[in-house]
Design an enzyme around this catalytic site. Structure first.
Site, PDB file in Angstrom:
ATOM      1  N   GLU A 204       0.817  -1.212   0.000  1.00  0.00           N
ATOM      2  CA  GLU A 204       0.000   0.000   0.000  1.00  0.00           C
ATOM      3  C   GLU A 204       0.856   1.270   0.000  1.00  0.00           C
ATOM      4  O   GLU A 204       0.561   2.241   0.694  1.00  0.00           O
ATOM      5  CB  GLU A 204      -0.951  -0.005   1.206  1.00  0.00           C
ATOM      6  CG  GLU A 204      -1.970  -1.126   1.141  1.00  0.00           C
ATOM      7  CD  GLU A 204      -2.958  -1.106   2.292  1.00  0.00           C
ATOM      8  OE1 GLU A 204      -4.131  -1.410   2.058  1.00  0.00           O
ATOM      9  OE2 GLU A 204      -2.553  -0.794   3.422  1.00  0.00           O
ATOM     10  N   GLU A 275      -6.894  -7.363  -1.134  1.00  0.00           N
ATOM     11  CA  GLU A 275      -7.534  -7.307   0.179  1.00  0.00           C
ATOM     12  C   GLU A 275      -8.990  -6.922   0.001  1.00  0.00           C
ATOM     13  O   GLU A 275      -9.309  -5.755  -0.227  1.00  0.00           O
ATOM     14  CB  GLU A 275      -6.838  -6.302   1.106  1.00  0.00           C
ATOM     15  CG  GLU A 275      -5.445  -6.712   1.536  1.00  0.00           C
ATOM     16  CD  GLU A 275      -4.843  -5.749   2.549  1.00  0.00           C
ATOM     17  OE1 GLU A 275      -5.602  -4.952   3.147  1.00  0.00           O
ATOM     18  OE2 GLU A 275      -3.612  -5.792   2.739  1.00  0.00           O
TER      19      GLU A 275
END
Length: 651
Positions: A204, A275
């Site tokens: 991320e 995710e």
């Protein structure tokens, strides 16, 4: 016939022809045997996962990745196979895990990849035994609601350190870690006969920065150390391109927006939701337990699969933030300025913290069944739970007595935990630091600046003030008896968990990170600082010194104090939950294993105790209580977890 051949071609030439034929036959026999021998090196027909075109392919066949996240470091190894079998029974073909750097390299250059929950190779092999693919996300940063996002605390010893950048010392540490880790994982790649089909580079990063050079360096470091499988990155809806790496997306809602952003970014590559947040996590003192409604979850999963995307359930099984490994958020995207995560990482996932299939699990299984060709295996049963007899904490010892078993750091001003002279000079990573100094009995005020994260201030062992989360700075007015020339000032500071998700500059040192002033002035006091990390080794040392333990009842039923009790078991242990009803805030340690923190403010009210941590015979419970506890001091062992209403803080 041979005689006619001899006459026509000559005896020598015939022998040479037979010899050549024999060599060729032997060569083809060896090749054939190698191709058919499953114990030999993998066949050249095995291909890596490819991400060219609209779908993933493996060995030339299309593959939709149906994956679930299980973190090996949040589950006791005895239950790895159980959790993986339940993952497969839900219809998933892949398991995904992060790698928590800080549990593997507690001291720079000293690695542990084999002990207990650190045995990542054992976890990957357990998945392989069930014919599951594996996706590994080695970071080096992982977020994961894990202390410091998985980055070791010793990186913070240098105040000039810049994490997640090309800072030379940081990069040197990453290189060393990858070199050690990938010696374990590279042989387990699918091309080498193992189950690992993909690796993630960093994590991320688009939510943190835009340093393409850094991300590409991390990916190159994986390749340099032998990774040949697919390498990818993942981000939220602000997904960004990082070179030629495959991009994937993370989200919980708004399927069209997030999938659309990914499709526009790379229109000719497979779609992957690395995710899908099947639930959410909780912070201490937050009023609501975070859940994602089952109907909403099933609707979103159906949308993702109908888009043709692959999916990874984050989390499929959350597990537990055992010990002091929970992370925290810095408040810029949350209600509280600093918000530490609770011990449970149940996450409202399909599989509960204790590994039980939930209604969410059953509903999602019915959806996934429609997207797989073969029948699903039966769901393994839930692990047995028992409510044992209550445990009475029959002896106690004050912190001043156990501090003597830790190495002391002497300084003229308080030092952060990371700069204490312990652990071979790399500082303290977790737990509590006890700062002790003598001050004049004429002192009227004590100012404490830079408390990270919570502190109990004591005079001659008596608590006089609690500096709460997010206070950080406090001025204490004193009214001391003048019968003695000096008194002992002690400040017990708790590291409640380092921030795991935040914006640069990111530097979450713990302990007293500022200064202590006396009557408004900073003075050079002689500080003795004791690192109370409550590691298994430290608890063993304290327990062995029986002479310091006294029988309860104790004082007025208040801490900070250590209490000890025993549970006798005559049968094979089963799972249970430790109810801390009547207690205030502290830590529970069972047979030397740190279960984690409790706090009566909620929302978590019980601690999960896996059966494999118990044993037949005598089981020792040690509790560090910072404040008030029941009289007599006892704890209950129950069969169900409990979440409760958040209380107003009394301390």
């Amino acid at each position: 016939m041979l005689s006619s051949l001899y006459r026509r071609y000559g005896k020598t030439n015939i022998y040479l022809a037979f010899l050549a034929a024999a060599v060729l036959a032997y060569f083809f026999w060896i090749r054939s045997g190698a191709d058919n021998d499953s114990s030999s090196r993998p066949s050249s027909r095995i291909q890596s996962l490819l991400a060219d075109g609209d779908e993933f392919t493996l060995d030339g066949r299309s593959l939709r990745i149906l994956s679930g996240a299980i973190h090996y470091f949040r589950v006791v190894p005895a239950y790895w196979s159980d959790r993986l079998a339940k993952l497969k029974a839900m219809g998933l073909n892949t398991v995904e895990t992060y790698v928590a750097w800080n549990i593997h390299e507690e001291t720079p250059g000293r690695f542990d990849f084999t002990t207990g929950m650190r045995d990542i190779g054992g976890f990957v092999r357990a998945a392989h035994s069930l014919d599951l693919h594996v996706i590994v996300r080695p970071g080096p940063y992982i977020c994961a609601e894990w202390d410091n996002g998985g980055l070791p605390a010793w990186l913070l010893r240098d105040p000039t350190m810049k994490l997640r950048t090309m800072h030379p010392d940081y990069i040197a540490a990453v290189d060393r870690f990858f070199e050690a880790l990938l010696k374990i994982l590279v042989p387990l790649q699918r091309v080498n006969g193992g189950p690992i089909i993909a690796f993630q580079a960093e994590n991320e990063y688009g939510s943190y920065g835009d340093d393409v050079v850094y991300v590409e360096y991390v990916a190159a470091a994986l390749r340099r150390n032998g990774v040949t499988e697919l390498v990818f990155t993942s981000d939220g809806h602000d997904v960004k391109p990082f070179g030629s790496l495959l991009q994937t997306v993370n989200f919980q809602r708004n399927v069209s927006r997030n999938i659309g952003a990914l499709r526009r970014l790379q229109p000719n590559r497979p779609l992957m939701v690395t995710e899908y947040w099947a639930g959410w996590f909780d912070h201490w003192t937050e009023p609501n337990h975070h859940v994602l409604e089952i109907d909403k979850a099933t609707q979103i999963v159906t949308q993702i699969l109908n888009e043709g995307a692959s999916i990874n359930f984050y989390m499929f099984h959350g597990g537990t933030n055992f010990g002091f490994y929970n992370g925290a958020n810095d408040g810029r995207k949350h209600e509280l300025p600093y918000a530490p995560t609770v011990t449970s990482y149940d996450y409202d996932a399909p599989l509960s913290e204790a590994g039980d299939p939930t209604e969410k699990y059953r509903r999602l299984r019915e959806i996934i069944r429609r997207y797989v060709a073969s029948p699903l295996p039966p769901v393994p049963p839930a692990v047995k739970k028992l409510a044992y007899a209550s445990v009475t904490l029959s002896s106690y010892v004050e912190l001043s007595h156990v501090a003597q078993y830790t190495p002391v750091t002497v300084s003229h001003r308080p030092l952060p935990m990371e700069r204490l002279s312990v652990r071979d000079g790399v500082g303290q990573a977790f737990g509590f630091a006890l700062y002790v100094a003598q001050i004049s009995s004429s002192v009227k005020t004590v100012g404490v600046r830079g408390v990270r994260d919570r502190a109990v201030v004591m005079i001659d062992g008596r608590p006089i003030k609690t500096i709460e989360l997010n206070e950080k700075d406090a001025v204490l007015e004193l009214s001391l008896e003048k019968s003695r020339e000096s008194v002992q000032l002690a400040i017990l500071v708790e590291n409640c968990g380092r921030v795991n998700f935040g914006q640069p500059p990111w530097f979450d040192a713990k302990g007293i990170t500022g200064s202590v002033s006396i009557d408004g002035e900073e003075k050079n006091l002689l500080w003795n600082t004791f690192p109370l990390d409550f590691s298994a080794e430290y608890v063993k040392t304290v327990l062995e010194h029986r002479e310091v333990w006294r029988a309860t009842p104790v004082r007025d039923g208040s801490g900070p104090i250590l209490l000890r009790g025993e549970l006798e078991l005559a049968v094979k242990p089963s799972d249970t939950f430790v109810s801390m009803e009547g207690w205030t805030k502290g830590v529970v340690i069972v047979n030397g294993f740190n279960l984690g923190r409790y706090w009566n403010v909620g929302p978590q009210k019980t601690l999960y105790l896996p059966g494999p941590l118990l044993k037949r015979g005598t089981n020792t419970f040690v509790i560090l209580e910072l404040h008030d506890f029941p009289t007599p001091p006892l704890i209950k062992l129950v069969t169900e977890p409990a979440l409760g209403k958040v209380l107003e803080r009394k301390h």
